[in-house]
Write an enzyme that holds these catalytic residues in place. Structure first.
Site, PDB file in Angstrom:
ATOM      1  N   ASP A 299      -8.297  -5.067   3.046  1.00 30.92           N
ATOM      2  CA  ASP A 299      -7.022  -5.791   2.915  1.00 30.92           C
ATOM      3  C   ASP A 299      -6.897  -6.708   3.940  1.00 30.92           C
ATOM      4  O   ASP A 299      -6.446  -7.678   3.592  1.00 30.92           O
ATOM      5  CB  ASP A 299      -6.127  -4.450   2.884  1.00 30.92           C
ATOM      6  CG  ASP A 299      -4.569  -5.167   2.793  1.00 30.92           C
ATOM      7  OD1 ASP A 299      -4.318  -5.603   1.383  1.00 30.92           O
ATOM      8  OD2 ASP A 299      -3.773  -4.982   3.848  1.00 30.92           O
TER       9      ASP A 299
ATOM     10  N   ASP B 228      -5.676   0.456  -4.175  1.00 21.95           N
ATOM     11  CA  ASP B 228      -4.177   0.129  -4.219  1.00 21.95           C
ATOM     12  C   ASP B 228      -3.822  -0.786  -4.946  1.00 21.95           C
ATOM     13  O   ASP B 228      -2.577  -0.797  -5.523  1.00 21.95           O
ATOM     14  CB  ASP B 228      -3.597   0.695  -3.058  1.00 21.95           C
ATOM     15  CG  ASP B 228      -4.166  -0.072  -1.935  1.00 21.95           C
ATOM     16  OD1 ASP B 228      -4.924  -1.008  -1.971  1.00 21.95           O
ATOM     17  OD2 ASP B 228      -3.623   0.121  -0.652  1.00 21.95           O
TER      18      ASP B 228
ATOM     19  N   SER C 185       0.737  -1.334   0.080  1.00 25.07           N
ATOM     20  CA  SER C 185       0.014  -0.126   0.004  1.00 25.07           C
ATOM     21  C   SER C 185       0.600   1.263   0.127  1.00 25.07           C
ATOM     22  O   SER C 185       0.253   2.306  -0.477  1.00 25.07           O
ATOM     23  CB  SER C 185      -1.259   0.119   1.145  1.00 25.07           C
ATOM     24  OG  SER C 185      -1.774  -0.994   1.258  1.00 25.07           O
TER      25      SER C 185
HETATM   26 ZN   LIG Z   1      -2.175  -5.589   2.500  1.00 19.22          ZN
END
Ligand SMILES: [Zn+2]
Length: 482
Positions: A308, A354, A89
């Protein structure tokens, strides 16, 4: 963009004059103050396109629409970093914020910056800066450009506010793990402050991560003894530490808002206690209310940060619910922005991710519709689309629709041992979907596939095609007139 604005305004004046022929009209219009220009940049951390599709099916069924699906302009974004095919990220958000391609784990620095791991501090925590004196240079971020223009700026996330994505907007450092140093970058006037944020600093900061603002002796991680929450208070920030205090904040009377709700990351939306932690949608709209008092405009970054984390854990239900919470925040923001700017002609809203993860949708599954009590939906097993019977793999065992390229749950030897797998098991909150490659718990990796970008409002039509992540910076900058 400023020039284009004036040209457009001049043109409408000419048309009006032609229509009514009044000289007084001209002077009235030419002295009018330009309306505030606003940018809201939404970042779904790790929200690849398979996760978006799965979240759509989970929330509204195959033929439904998330708010993200309704954005009129779209592009694909390439996410590789300066040194890696698969990014983390730090360089991916930094690319969006600065237009510069950098190495994995570096935050908003020049491409030549080497990521150097932190070393142990006095308390044995790996938080001491070892970046070195001549290791790259800071590069300006969209937030800094906005502040330099006299706009307000806000950062909202469900992770620690010092985590890579939010940090890329307001700090410059060689390694994302230096979260004590990152915290100091947002405290106006203090040691370590990022002076490129101007004298006033960020106007809204909402998320988790109190530990990096709290001295070690008080249960935090700071080895320097500083109490940054007290320092922010002294800088006239209104401080909120739980949902009750947050809800009591009167945005119309609040110039600067600083809310940290948890010691580390905020809770997954599935686990969130609304009496303790506000939703991402509520944080987003409160931020807009505070920031919109600036007549010039604002830049707001909103991260759905824990999509995430759930994917790293391969707990699909948590990831899909957090994606839905992120989508709800986007809807709330568009609805609120349209109250003062009905056609969004002065507001640009961008939604992207991202990087991808390794989540896949297996099999020729029969349509499931949305997940509800009694219907596992996309979290269930693959069923034959003609007969509805549970499909079996070569070992004679059923398998879930959602799987991962890598993850902690790989059935050892034959999957014949999985004959009793059922929808109830695979749709549980904490179920780890099966993976092809077995890795340590919590260590499922990011993916390198291109990600989605959607946009609506001012200049949104400039986002199109397949673009590099560094190009997003210039498109936002130009569209917003930064
Ligand atoms: Zn990650």
């Amino acid at each position: 963009m400023t020039r284009r604005y004036h040209t457009a305004a001049g043109l409408s004046v000419a048309l009006l004059l032609a229509a009514c022929g009044s000289a007084s009209q001209q002077s009235d219009l030419t002295v009018a103050t330009p309306p505030p220009q606003n940018v809201i940049f939404f970042l779904g951390d790790g929200m690849g396109m398979t996760t978006m599709t799965a979240a759509r099916i989970y929330a509204v069924g195959e033929d439904g629409e998330l708010t993200m699906d309704t954005l009129p302009e779209t592009a694909f974004v390439k996410t590789f970093s300066n040194d890696a095919q698969v990014t983390d990220s730090a360089p991916s958000m930094s690319a969006y914020m600065t237009g510069v391609k950098m190495n994995n784990e570096v935050l908003s620095m020049s491409s030549d910056t080497r990521a150097i791991d932190p070393i142990a501090d006095a308390n044995g925590n790996k938080l001491a800066n070892n970046c070195g004196g001549s290791n790259g240079n800071p590069v300006p971020t969209l937030v800094e450009l906005a502040k330099a223009k006299g706009w307000s700026a806000g950062v909202v996330t469900t992770t620690r506010i010092t985590h890579a994505t939010p940090a890329a907007t307001y700090t410059h450092i060689c390694h994302r793990d230096l979260e004590n140093d990152i915290a100091t970058a947002m405290v106006p006037g203090g040691a370590g402050y990022n002076t490129a944020l101007g004298t006033s600093g960020l106007d809204v900061v909402l998320g988790g991560g109190k530990q990096f603002f709290t001295p070690f002796k008080d249960g935090g991680k700071r080895a320097d003894g500083r109490d940054l929450i007290a320092e922010m208070k002294a800088k006239n920030y209104t401080v909120a530490s739980n949902a009750t205090e947050f809800n009591a904040v009167d945005a119309s009377k609040t110039e600067r808002l600083f809310g940290l709700f948890t010691s580390s990351h905020m809770s997954y939306d599935l686990d969130r206690d609304p009496a303790k932690e506000p939703s991402l949608a509520d944080m987003t709209t409160k931020a807009m209310d505070v920031l919109s008092k600036n007549s010039k405009g604002y830049f707001l970054m909103v991260e759905g940060g824990r999509i995430d984390h759930a994917l790293h854990e391969t707990t699909a239900k948590k990831a899909l619910q957090d994606t839905l919470a992120f989508d709800n925040a986007i809807k709330a923001a568009i609805d609120k922005a349209k109250i003062s700017d009905p056609t969004l002609k002065n507001t640009l809203i961008v939604v992207t991710a991202d990087h991808d993860h390794t989540l896949v949708l297996n099999g020729y599954a029969k349509r499931t519709g949305k997940t509800s009590a009694g219907n596992a939906g996309v979290l269930g097993l693959v069923k034959n689309y003609v007969t509805g019977a549970t499909e079996k793999d070569l070992d004679g065992a059923p398998y879930s629709i959602i799987g991962f390229g890598n993850g902690e749950n790989r059935t050892q030897a034959s999957r014949a041992s999985m004959a009793s797998l059922d929808d109830t098991t695979t749709s549980a909150n904490t179920y780890h979907q099966e993976a092809t490659i077995r890795v340590a718990a919590g260590s499922e990796t990011h993916g390198g596939t291109d990600v989605f970008l959607g946009a609506i409002g001012k200049g949104a039509d400039t986002f199109l095609g397949t673009i590099d992540n560094t190009k997003v910076f210039g498109l936002v900058k130009n569209a917003a007139g930064l």
